[in-house]
Scaffold this active site. Structure first.
Site, PDB file in Angstrom:
ATOM      1  N   THR A 213      51.384  -4.621  31.694  1.00  0.00           N
ATOM      2  CA  THR A 213      50.300  -4.974  32.625  1.00  0.00           C
ATOM      3  C   THR A 213      50.438  -4.227  33.954  1.00  0.00           C
ATOM      4  O   THR A 213      51.533  -3.824  34.337  1.00  0.00           O
ATOM      5  CB  THR A 213      50.284  -6.492  32.873  1.00  0.00           C
ATOM      6  OG1 THR A 213      51.592  -6.902  33.280  1.00  0.00           O
ATOM      7  CG2 THR A 213      49.872  -7.255  31.625  1.00  0.00           C
TER       8      THR A 213
ATOM      9  N   LYS B 198      55.872  -6.904  29.816  1.00  0.00           N
ATOM     10  CA  LYS B 198      56.494  -6.048  30.828  1.00  0.00           C
ATOM     11  C   LYS B 198      55.472  -5.808  31.947  1.00  0.00           C
ATOM     12  O   LYS B 198      54.529  -5.035  31.776  1.00  0.00           O
ATOM     13  CB  LYS B 198      56.921  -4.701  30.245  1.00  0.00           C
ATOM     14  CG  LYS B 198      57.806  -3.940  31.224  1.00  0.00           C
ATOM     15  CD  LYS B 198      57.578  -2.448  31.264  1.00  0.00           C
ATOM     16  CE  LYS B 198      56.372  -2.016  31.965  1.00  0.00           C
ATOM     17  NZ  LYS B 198      56.338  -2.254  33.424  1.00  0.00           N
TER      18      LYS B 198
ATOM     19  N   GLU C   2      56.119  -2.674  37.958  1.00  0.00           N
ATOM     20  CA  GLU C   2      57.310  -2.805  38.797  1.00  0.00           C
ATOM     21  C   GLU C   2      56.997  -3.274  40.218  1.00  0.00           C
ATOM     22  O   GLU C   2      57.862  -3.805  40.903  1.00  0.00           O
ATOM     23  CB  GLU C   2      58.136  -1.509  38.790  1.00  0.00           C
ATOM     24  CG  GLU C   2      57.379  -0.198  38.942  1.00  0.00           C
ATOM     25  CD  GLU C   2      56.699   0.313  37.652  1.00  0.00           C
ATOM     26  OE1 GLU C   2      56.448  -0.492  36.730  1.00  0.00           O
ATOM     27  OE2 GLU C   2      56.396   1.513  37.600  1.00  0.00           O
TER      28      GLU C   2
ATOM     29  N   SER D  99      46.941   3.398  33.665  1.00  0.00           N
ATOM     30  CA  SER D  99      46.252   4.675  33.823  1.00  0.00           C
ATOM     31  C   SER D  99      45.966   5.325  32.471  1.00  0.00           C
ATOM     32  O   SER D  99      46.673   5.095  31.484  1.00  0.00           O
ATOM     33  CB  SER D  99      47.119   5.611  34.667  1.00  0.00           C
ATOM     34  OG  SER D  99      48.357   5.790  34.022  1.00  0.00           O
TER      35      SER D  99
ATOM     36  N   GLU E 254      43.322  -0.632  27.937  1.00  0.00           N
ATOM     37  CA  GLU E 254      42.363  -0.755  29.044  1.00  0.00           C
ATOM     38  C   GLU E 254      42.792   0.256  30.082  1.00  0.00           C
ATOM     39  O   GLU E 254      43.768   0.037  30.791  1.00  0.00           O
ATOM     40  CB  GLU E 254      42.417  -2.156  29.657  1.00  0.00           C
ATOM     41  CG  GLU E 254      41.946  -3.264  28.751  1.00  0.00           C
ATOM     42  CD  GLU E 254      40.467  -3.201  28.454  1.00  0.00           C
ATOM     43  OE1 GLU E 254      39.738  -2.440  29.138  1.00  0.00           O
ATOM     44  OE2 GLU E 254      40.035  -3.888  27.529  1.00  0.00           O
TER      45      GLU E 254
ATOM     46  N   CYS F  88      39.703  -0.799  38.097  1.00  0.00           N
ATOM     47  CA  CYS F  88      39.204   0.219  37.165  1.00  0.00           C
ATOM     48  C   CYS F  88      37.685   0.153  37.044  1.00  0.00           C
ATOM     49  O   CYS F  88      37.070   1.099  36.574  1.00  0.00           O
ATOM     50  CB  CYS F  88      39.885   0.086  35.812  1.00  0.00           C
ATOM     51  SG  CYS F  88      39.926  -1.608  35.235  1.00  0.00           S
TER      52      CYS F  88
ATOM     53  N   GLU G 130      39.517   9.348  39.433  1.00  0.00           N
ATOM     54  CA  GLU G 130      39.499   7.957  39.885  1.00  0.00           C
ATOM     55  C   GLU G 130      40.162   7.891  41.264  1.00  0.00           C
ATOM     56  O   GLU G 130      41.219   8.476  41.470  1.00  0.00           O
ATOM     57  CB  GLU G 130      40.297   7.130  38.860  1.00  0.00           C
ATOM     58  CG  GLU G 130      40.118   5.657  38.985  1.00  0.00           C
ATOM     59  CD  GLU G 130      40.812   4.904  37.841  1.00  0.00           C
ATOM     60  OE1 GLU G 130      41.803   5.407  37.284  1.00  0.00           O
ATOM     61  OE2 GLU G 130      40.346   3.793  37.528  1.00  0.00           O
TER      62      GLU G 130
END
Ligand code: ADP
Length: 473
Positions: free
Chosen positions: A140, A166, A169, A221, A242, A276, A377
């Site tokens: 995620t 996970k 970070e 990403s 995603e 996003c 982006e």
């Protein structure tokens, strides 16, 4: 970390930083290869019993987790603001949105229907059952550090899968808080596991290659998504991806440009543009550009940047220094190629903002296809405005991107809106609507924006196998 129902400490730790102040707000363990192995073993063992539970048992646990989340809404939101930076009100909204997935899939778990199919042979019956895919590896991002967890874990758990999470970070503390909720709700040991790690690569590799993991679900990403998808494909894993987006927003000439500017400023600057589905190219008819840009700039100007815990803050920080540099590079590139800065266009450091990662809400006019910002982006608070002449032109311009996640339309003409809705190659389209998302609605993209959908009944399918029984009688 949380593995097999135990909290794991005693590893080397890495710090978590508040992006508004630069302060360290906590530390979390950095997982080792042994921890990855332990988590996979635990999830694999737990699957044997968990897959046999009835959807009613799983539903009750999800429902309990939902209740706990709602009860702790404010504490979770405050943690999110300190860890990720968004204004407290936006964090409260995200916790609610995150909780919605637990409730929706607690209900949907009971509707894991199969089917009975008539056969052409008199002595044959067909029965289709849905079964859980198995152990799921979930990765995620930091921009929605709680709702992206529940959007994956709720359908996975509802279908009878076990999960190893996970998180990013930068936002492991929100993930830890969510694990505490799953633990308190009573999920059995090994059903939900958490690995925190500073370098995500070994976990990603294990998720894509270990034969015990059956499915990878990833939000992040496009570049990392492509890499992981390649590795997962080589090992025939199921995947949901995603990924990035580059949302066009089209203001048609029949729409009120001031109303459209209000809506688009709200969605553009939401989460400081770190979404996003954030509009990245705003197309306005050339006859309406002036009032639109005036309203958009005035709204951007009035947004107060600051610490999300401070009352009145409308715009939080970016996540880190790299994000500031990316935004600034795109703005400088656009300006060097002829774009005009209507407002913003610089880092903010005055008024106690110098220790955080703040960038001024920015409006650029005169943006063209020759600029980086037209294709890449931004993930920052920059609204690029492009003018157009005809409907055909603007649809072609809007579709001219490798991405296909979200798009927005403003029009008061039902025919124009319907034609645009049908012609745009995007998975999520807001029509006079800046928030086309819900736990009940399918979220996901076309082209390089990803594979699969999250939320809705489609979100559950992502975690299910279809099993056919042919019975000769
Ligand atoms: P962003 O640039 O928005 O941070 P990333 O795709 O780098 O997006 O990060 C999204 C998630 O993917 C995070 O949880 C991050 O730790 C994870 N990630 C990044 N690189 C890898 C990798 N090589 N393998 C597995 N996970 C990764």
């Amino acid at each position: 970390m949380y593995i097999n129902g135990e909290w794991i400490t005693g590893r080397s730790e890495f710090p978590v930083t508040n992006p508004a102040t630069g302060e360290t707000i906590g530390t979390v363990p950095d997982c080792t290869n042994q921890d990855i192995e332990a988590a996979i073993t635990a999830a694999d063992r737990a699957f044997i019993e968990w897959k046999k539970t009835t959807p009613y048992v799983r539903s009750r646990l999800l429902y309990r987790a939902w209740e706990l989340m709602i009860r702790q809404k404010r504490t979770l939101a405050e943690l999110m603001t300190r860890e990720q930076g968004k204004p407290l009100k936006a964090s409260l909204n995200e916790v609610q949105y995150g909780a919605d997935f637990l409730l929706w899939f607690a209900e949907e778990a009971k509707r894991l229907y199969g089917q009975s199919i008539p056969s052409a042979r008199e002595n044959q019956r067909f029965l289709v059952q849905k079964s859980p895919v198995g152990v799921v590896g979930a990765i995620t991002p930091w921009n929605y550090p709680i709702s992206m967890i529940t959007r994956k874990l709720a359908p996975a758990l509802a279908s009878g899968c076990t999960v190893i999470l996970k998180p990013a970070e930068s936002t492991p503390l929100c993930a830890k808080a969510m694990m505490e909720i799953f633990e308190d709700a009573g999920f059995p040991p090994g059903v939900v596991n958490l690995l925190t790690v500073q370098n995500p690569e070994p976990v990603g590799k294990a998720f894509c290659t270990d034969p015990r993991i059956r499915k990878l679900t990833f939000t992040g990403s496009t570049s990392v998504g492509k890499e992981l998808n390649g590795l997962a494909a080589a090992n025939m894993k199921r995947v949901s991806m995603e990924l990035g987006g580059h949302a066009p927003a089209i203001v048609f000439p029949d729409a009120d440009p001031v109303h459209a500017a209000k809506g688009l400023s709200l969605v553009k600057f939401l989460n400081t543009g770190q979404a996003c589905i954030s509009p990245n190219r705003i197309f306005v008819h050339e006859d309406h550009a002036e009032p639109f840009i005036r309203e958009l700039s005035s709204r951007a100007n009035r947004l107060v940047a600051g610490n999300g815990m401070t009352e009145g803050t409308g715009l939080g920080p970016l996540i880190n220094e790299l994000a500031i540099q990316k935004v600034d590079t795109q703005v400088k590139d656009a300006v060097s190629r002829g774009a005009r800065v209507e407002t913003g266009g610089r880092r903010l450091t005055d008024g106690g903002l110098s220790d955080g990662y703040f960038y001024a809400p920015t409006v650029l006019s005169g943006v063209t296809a020759a600029m980086k910002i037209y294709r890449d982006e931004t993930f920052g608070p920059v609204a690029p405005v492009i003018t157009y002449r005809s409907e055909d032109d603007v649809i072609a311009m809007a579709n001219d991107t490798d991405y296909g996640l979200a798009a927005y339309i403003y029009s008061n003409d039902i025919g124009t809106a319907m034609r645009a809705f049908e012609a745009l190659d995007f998975g999520i389209i807001g029509i006079n609507d800046i928030n086309p998302t819900s736990a009940a609605a399918p979220f996901g993209g076309m082209k390089t924006s990803g594979l699969g959908r999250e939320g809705a009944k489609e979100g559950l399918e992502e975690y299910l196998e279809t099993k056919l029984g042919g019975f000769a009688i």
